[in-house]
Scaffold this motif. Structure first.
Motif, PDB file in Angstrom:
ATOM      1  N   ASN A  49       0.813  -1.215   0.000  1.00 27.72           N
ATOM      2  CA  ASN A  49       0.000   0.000   0.000  1.00 27.72           C
ATOM      3  C   ASN A  49       0.849   1.269   0.000  1.00 27.72           C
ATOM      4  OD1 ASN A  49      -2.554   1.270  -0.063  1.00 27.72           O
ATOM      5  ND2 ASN A  49      -2.374   1.750   2.104  1.00 27.72           N
ATOM      6  N   THR A  50       1.945   1.227  -0.740  1.00 26.65           N
ATOM      7  CA  THR A  50       2.855   2.371  -0.811  1.00 26.65           C
ATOM      8  C   THR A  50       3.303   2.581  -2.250  1.00 26.65           C
ATOM      9  OG1 THR A  50       3.663   1.892   1.414  1.00 26.65           O
ATOM     10  CG2 THR A  50       5.019   3.346   0.057  1.00 26.65           C
ATOM     11  N   LYS A  51       3.255   3.822  -2.700  1.00 22.97           N
ATOM     12  CA  LYS A  51       3.761   4.198  -4.022  1.00 22.97           C
ATOM     13  C   LYS A  51       5.008   5.035  -3.842  1.00 22.97           C
ATOM     14  CE  LYS A  51       0.635   2.539  -6.812  1.00 22.97           C
ATOM     15  NZ  LYS A  51       0.920   1.509  -7.764  1.00 22.97           N
ATOM     16  N   VAL A  52       6.007   4.769  -4.650  1.00 19.93           N
ATOM     17  CA  VAL A  52       7.209   5.593  -4.691  1.00 19.93           C
ATOM     18  C   VAL A  52       7.161   6.388  -5.983  1.00 19.93           C
ATOM     19  CG1 VAL A  52       9.722   5.656  -4.697  1.00 19.93           C
ATOM     20  CG2 VAL A  52       8.523   3.921  -3.328  1.00 19.93           C
ATOM     21  N   LEU A  53       7.143   7.704  -5.848  1.00 22.73           N
ATOM     22  CA  LEU A  53       7.087   8.605  -6.994  1.00 22.73           C
ATOM     23  C   LEU A  53       8.434   9.306  -7.119  1.00 22.73           C
ATOM     24  CD1 LEU A  53       3.576  10.186  -6.314  1.00 22.73           C
ATOM     25  CD2 LEU A  53       4.135   8.081  -7.553  1.00 22.73           C
ATOM     26  N   CYS A  54       9.097   9.117  -8.245  1.00 25.42           N
ATOM     27  CA  CYS A  54      10.399   9.722  -8.510  1.00 25.42           C
ATOM     28  C   CYS A  54      10.161  10.937  -9.401  1.00 25.42           C
ATOM     29  CB  CYS A  54      11.319   8.711  -9.176  1.00 25.42           C
ATOM     30  SG  CYS A  54      11.696   7.299  -8.102  1.00 25.42           S
ATOM     31  N   ILE A  55      10.497  12.111  -8.887  1.00 26.37           N
ATOM     32  CA  ILE A  55      10.086  13.379  -9.497  1.00 26.37           C
ATOM     33  C   ILE A  55      11.293  14.247  -9.812  1.00 26.37           C
ATOM     34  CG2 ILE A  55       8.748  15.490  -9.129  1.00 26.37           C
ATOM     35  CD1 ILE A  55       7.100  13.798  -7.044  1.00 26.37           C
ATOM     36  N   SER A  56      11.313  14.775 -11.048  1.00 21.41           N
ATOM     37  CA  SER A  56      12.330  15.752 -11.438  1.00 21.41           C
ATOM     38  C   SER A  56      11.755  16.646 -12.531  1.00 21.41           C
ATOM     39  CB  SER A  56      13.597  15.049 -11.943  1.00 21.41           C
ATOM     40  OG  SER A  56      13.382  14.493 -13.226  1.00 21.41           O
ATOM     41  N   ARG A  57      12.545  17.596 -12.987  1.00 20.85           N
ATOM     42  CA  ARG A  57      12.133  18.481 -14.080  1.00 20.85           C
ATOM     43  C   ARG A  57      12.523  17.903 -15.436  1.00 20.85           C
ATOM     44  NH1 ARG A  57      11.449  24.345 -13.141  1.00 20.85           N
ATOM     45  NH2 ARG A  57      10.331  24.056 -15.080  1.00 20.85           N
ATOM     46  N   ASP A  58      13.112  16.689 -15.447  1.00 20.79           N
ATOM     47  CA  ASP A  58      13.449  16.036 -16.716  1.00 20.79           C
ATOM     48  C   ASP A  58      12.199  15.831 -17.553  1.00 20.79           C
ATOM     49  OD1 ASP A  58      16.326  15.329 -16.420  1.00 20.79           O
ATOM     50  OD2 ASP A  58      15.598  14.106 -14.748  1.00 20.79           O
ATOM     51  N   LEU A  59      12.377  15.765 -18.854  1.00 23.93           N
ATOM     52  CA  LEU A  59      11.259  15.423 -19.721  1.00 23.93           C
ATOM     53  C   LEU A  59      10.825  13.986 -19.450  1.00 23.93           C
ATOM     54  CD1 LEU A  59      12.403  16.988 -23.106  1.00 23.93           C
ATOM     55  CD2 LEU A  59      10.615  17.829 -21.570  1.00 23.93           C
ATOM     56  N   PRO A  60       9.541  13.679 -19.605  1.00 25.95           N
ATOM     57  CA  PRO A  60       9.068  12.315 -19.402  1.00 25.95           C
ATOM     58  C   PRO A  60       9.802  11.288 -20.277  1.00 25.95           C
ATOM     59  CG  PRO A  60       7.217  13.816 -19.574  1.00 25.95           C
ATOM     60  CD  PRO A  60       8.450  14.604 -19.919  1.00 25.95           C
ATOM     61  N   PHE A  61      10.274  11.720 -21.428  1.00 23.85           N
ATOM     62  CA  PHE A  61      10.995  10.814 -22.326  1.00 23.85           C
ATOM     63  C   PHE A  61      12.309  10.349 -21.703  1.00 23.85           C
ATOM     64  CE2 PHE A  61       8.927  14.222 -24.873  1.00 23.85           C
ATOM     65  CZ  PHE A  61       7.816  13.492 -25.254  1.00 23.85           C
ATOM     66  N   ALA A  62      12.982  11.234 -20.980  1.00 23.83           N
ATOM     67  CA  ALA A  62      14.218  10.859 -20.289  1.00 23.83           C
ATOM     68  C   ALA A  62      13.926   9.843 -19.192  1.00 23.83           C
ATOM     69  CB  ALA A  62      14.909  12.095 -19.705  1.00 23.83           C
ATOM     70  N   HIS A  63      12.852  10.056 -18.455  1.00 21.05           N
ATOM     71  CA  HIS A  63      12.451   9.076 -17.434  1.00 21.05           C
ATOM     72  C   HIS A  63      12.196   7.722 -18.073  1.00 21.05           C
ATOM     73  CE1 HIS A  63      10.738  12.412 -14.582  1.00 21.05           C
ATOM     74  NE2 HIS A  63      12.045  12.303 -14.470  1.00 21.05           N
ATOM     75  N   GLY A  64      11.429   7.721 -19.163  1.00 21.37           N
ATOM     76  CA  GLY A  64      11.099   6.465 -19.839  1.00 21.37           C
ATOM     77  C   GLY A  64      12.337   5.749 -20.353  1.00 21.37           C
ATOM     78  N   ARG A  65      13.256   6.496 -20.937  1.00 23.28           N
ATOM     79  CA  ARG A  65      14.502   5.919 -21.445  1.00 23.28           C
ATOM     80  C   ARG A  65      15.292   5.274 -20.324  1.00 23.28           C
ATOM     81  NH1 ARG A  65      18.822   8.252 -20.547  1.00 23.28           N
ATOM     82  NH2 ARG A  65      18.001  10.363 -20.568  1.00 23.28           N
ATOM     83  N   PHE A  66      15.463   6.007 -19.220  1.00 26.77           N
ATOM     84  CA  PHE A  66      16.237   5.498 -18.092  1.00 26.77           C
ATOM     85  C   PHE A  66      15.594   4.241 -17.510  1.00 26.77           C
ATOM     86  CE2 PHE A  66      16.965   5.129 -13.550  1.00 26.77           C
ATOM     87  CZ  PHE A  66      18.350   5.073 -13.507  1.00 26.77           C
ATOM     88  N   CYS A  67      14.300   4.316 -17.233  1.00 31.85           N
ATOM     89  CA  CYS A  67      13.620   3.173 -16.608  1.00 31.85           C
ATOM     90  C   CYS A  67      13.624   1.953 -17.522  1.00 31.85           C
ATOM     91  CB  CYS A  67      12.205   3.555 -16.200  1.00 31.85           C
ATOM     92  SG  CYS A  67      12.176   4.735 -14.832  1.00 31.85           S
TER      93      CYS A  67
END
Length: 165
Positions: free
Chosen positions: A76-94
């Motif tokens: 019952n816990t969500k971890v949200l990783c937040i930055s000013r990076d574009l969503p595409f950079a997040h998707g690439r990294f993950c």
């Protein structure tokens, strides 16, 4: 305003993190699929906000990897990783790292998340980015724990964040 450092040099944020015991400010951020997310989407769940300047730095990437590992053990816990990076950079990294237990969210549209949480950097070479912080929320989204990492190149205190749950 808070004072932090980047490799020993003082830089500042716009304010203070929300106080422990206070209600966390709502937000609108962008998911990797470009849809919108808000804090209310996680109603009834504990939330860890892992906030950092950029996914493309070693310390920021390490925090996402570590919280991805920890998130697999949480109920019952969500971890949200937040930055000013574009969503595409997040998707690439993950995608490249096999990250699937955390959600990445972007504050790129207007920086309103960083401003609402008092953690946007207002001077120095990282001006305009979010500072490295952890905010832990209970199921009602009351703030249980905060940490603004004093030296930007250091990792957060993972153990303290997990203990606050």
């Amino acid at each position: 305003m808070s004072t932090i450092t980047l490799k020993g040099n003082e830089i500042h944020t716009s304010g203070e993190l929300p106080a422990v015991g206070s209600q966390a400010p709502d937000f609108k951020l962008v998911k990797s699929d470009l849809s919108e997310a808000s804090l209310s989407d996680y109603k009834g769940q504990k939330v860890i906000l892992n906030i950092f300047p950029s996914i493309d730095t070693g310390t920021c990437a390490a925090s996402v990897r570590k919280f991805n590992e920890e998130a697999a053990k949480l109920d019952n816990t969500k971890v949200l990783c937040i930055s000013r990076d574009l969503p595409f950079a997040h998707g690439r990294f993950c995608g490249a790292e096999g990250i699937e237990n955390v959600e990445t969210l972007s504050d790129f549209v207007d920086g309103s998340f960083g401003k609402a949480y008092g953690l946007d950097i207002v001077d120095g070479p990282l001006k305009g980015l979010d500072s490295r912080c952890i905010v832990v929320l209970d199921e009602n989204h009351k703030v249980k724990h905060t940490e603004q990492v004093a030296e930007t190149v250091n990792e957060p205190n993972y153990e303290a964040a997990m203990a606050a749950l």
